[in-house]
Design a protein around this motif. Sequence first.
Motif, PDB file in Angstrom:
ATOM      1  N   ILE A  22       0.974  -1.381  -0.008  1.00  0.00           N
ATOM      2  CA  ILE A  22       0.117   0.004  -0.128  1.00  0.00           C
ATOM      3  C   ILE A  22       0.849   1.294  -0.043  1.00  0.00           C
ATOM      4  N   TRP A  23       1.859   1.104   0.748  1.00  0.00           N
ATOM      5  CA  TRP A  23       2.651   2.699   0.838  1.00  0.00           C
ATOM      6  C   TRP A  23       3.091   2.640  -0.485  1.00  0.00           C
ATOM      7  N   ASP A  24       3.953   1.957  -1.144  1.00  0.00           N
ATOM      8  CA  ASP A  24       4.697   2.045  -2.487  1.00  0.00           C
ATOM      9  C   ASP A  24       3.480   2.288  -3.550  1.00  0.00           C
ATOM     10  N   ARG A  25       2.543   1.613  -3.365  1.00  0.00           N
ATOM     11  CA  ARG A  25       1.407   1.963  -4.510  1.00  0.00           C
ATOM     12  C   ARG A  25       0.884   3.470  -4.244  1.00  0.00           C
ATOM     13  N   GLY A  26       0.625   3.848  -3.025  1.00  0.00           N
ATOM     14  CA  GLY A  26       0.397   5.314  -2.706  1.00  0.00           C
ATOM     15  C   GLY A  26       1.411   6.202  -3.157  1.00  0.00           C
ATOM     16  N   PHE A  27       2.393   5.856  -3.000  1.00  0.00           N
ATOM     17  CA  PHE A  27       3.776   6.639  -3.424  1.00  0.00           C
ATOM     18  C   PHE A  27       3.928   7.083  -4.746  1.00  0.00           C
ATOM     19  N   VAL A  28       3.778   5.881  -5.650  1.00  0.00           N
ATOM     20  CA  VAL A  28       3.927   6.090  -6.951  1.00  0.00           C
ATOM     21  C   VAL A  28       2.484   6.754  -7.462  1.00  0.00           C
ATOM     22  N   ARG A  29       1.503   6.383  -7.015  1.00  0.00           N
ATOM     23  CA  ARG A  29       0.166   7.011  -7.418  1.00  0.00           C
ATOM     24  C   ARG A  29       0.667   8.631  -7.433  1.00  0.00           C
ATOM     25  N   TRP A  30       0.867   9.104  -6.196  1.00  0.00           N
ATOM     26  CA  TRP A  30       0.831  10.451  -5.812  1.00  0.00           C
ATOM     27  C   TRP A  30       1.978  11.108  -6.451  1.00  0.00           C
ATOM     28  N   LYS A  31       3.191  10.482  -6.784  1.00  0.00           N
ATOM     29  CA  LYS A  31       4.374  10.899  -7.410  1.00  0.00           C
ATOM     30  C   LYS A  31       3.898  11.403  -8.974  1.00  0.00           C
ATOM     31  N   THR A  32       3.262  10.188  -9.512  1.00  0.00           N
ATOM     32  CA  THR A  32       3.023  10.353 -10.731  1.00  0.00           C
ATOM     33  C   THR A  32       1.953  11.373 -11.026  1.00  0.00           C
ATOM     34  N   ARG A  33       1.287  11.935 -10.319  1.00  0.00           N
ATOM     35  CA  ARG A  33       0.211  12.865 -10.282  1.00  0.00           C
ATOM     36  C   ARG A  33       0.798  14.162 -10.159  1.00  0.00           C
ATOM     37  N   LEU A  34       1.643  14.369  -9.137  1.00  0.00           N
ATOM     38  CA  LEU A  34       2.385  15.558  -8.592  1.00  0.00           C
ATOM     39  C   LEU A  34       3.295  16.047  -9.275  1.00  0.00           C
TER      40      LEU A  34
END
Length: 373
Positions: A173-185
């Motif tokens: 979950i942490w990696d998923r969230g990190f990548v998700r937000w990184k690729t958006r922001l």
Amino acid sequence: MSEAPSAACPDRPGLRGLLRRLMTEQLEPGRAAAAVALGITLGIVPIYGLQSVVALALATLFRLNRPLTLAGTFINIPPIQPLLVIGSLQLGHLAMGGTLVSLSPRELLATGVGLHVVALFIGSVILSAAVGGSAGLATYVVLRRRAARADLSRNEARRWRRHVNRIFATAPIWDRGFVRWKTRLDRLFDLLLAEELGTGPVVDLGCGHGAGLALVAFRDPHRVLYGCDLSERRIQAARRALSGYDARISVADVRTFEIPEAGLILVLDVLQYIGDAEQAALLARCAAALSPGGLLILRAPDTDGGLLAKTTAWLDRLALGLGAAGTAPAGQPARVYQRLLAEAGLSVTAQRYPNKLPLAHVVLRARKPDVAA
Ligand SMILES: C[S@@+](CC[C@H](N)C(=O)[O-])C[C@H]1O[C@@H](n2cnc3c(N)ncnc32)[C@H](O)[C@@H]1O
């Protein structure tokens, strides 16, 4: 298609809000083109003193962009006005009698002012239709193209976000969230989406979770992807996410990783974790590994970026601390990297850009000359 102006420009109170609304009203290609054509037409026809008033009234009546219509009337500025008058007069005479007239004031007076006024009016209608029509057409073509490009890149960005969600869906979950937000922001990904990424194998040095490789694979799923990073955890997430591609990703140190020949090399936010001499050696090895015509994209903190540079360095420390590399992040100014890459025979351009996050980065694009080409 282009967004409705109200969606693009949320209501804001006050004078600034009003100005913003006026500037962005009715900017769809057809209406913007009509506004330009109308403004220019009114700027040319000889209704001196009334042009702005009539332009605003007609723009309001026909619901066209008022600032654009008004701007069109400025074709009538002093250096151009004599040309418009002379052009209109001669065009009018050509239309009426098939001949040009002498412009000497004495002859103009002698042949009857009334005749020339009529010619001026007829000529100005012809000229304004030609110039206004052409400018309107050009505006339409440019805005249509821009709208189509914006649509395309919006769709592409949406598809990319969905793709990231899908391939990282099974990551912790942490990696998923990190990548998700990184690729958006992180605007880096917008930049890579719009970039010409070439062909051939791709190498991502210090690839982290492999988001950079994922983007390249999203653009072209047939490329061979190489990546390395010191973090076992991130490499595991990258391997899992990129399992559908020809991805060869390993836990390795960029300082010793053997770089295969590649059409594209990514060095994104990693140089600051190794020493200055090691950075120079790595860049030289990258230059040597690029195939002719290949591209190296390097991103580094913008050490000249003022307060944002401090935030970037601070966040770097916070996110990675003494990091996998065991040293506090310490980048050099981008001009140093630019010089090193140029010395290695690459042609380099640098781009500084604001991010959605309060970060300051510089992106260098370094291309290896294609001698054969
Ligand atoms: C700020 S992250 C950037 C990750 C990735 N390039 C991106 O843009 O998403 C820096 C990465 O560099 C890795 N790293 C730091 N020093 C390294 C080294 N000497 N060799 C390989 N990876 C390293 C870290 O583990 C971390 O994943």
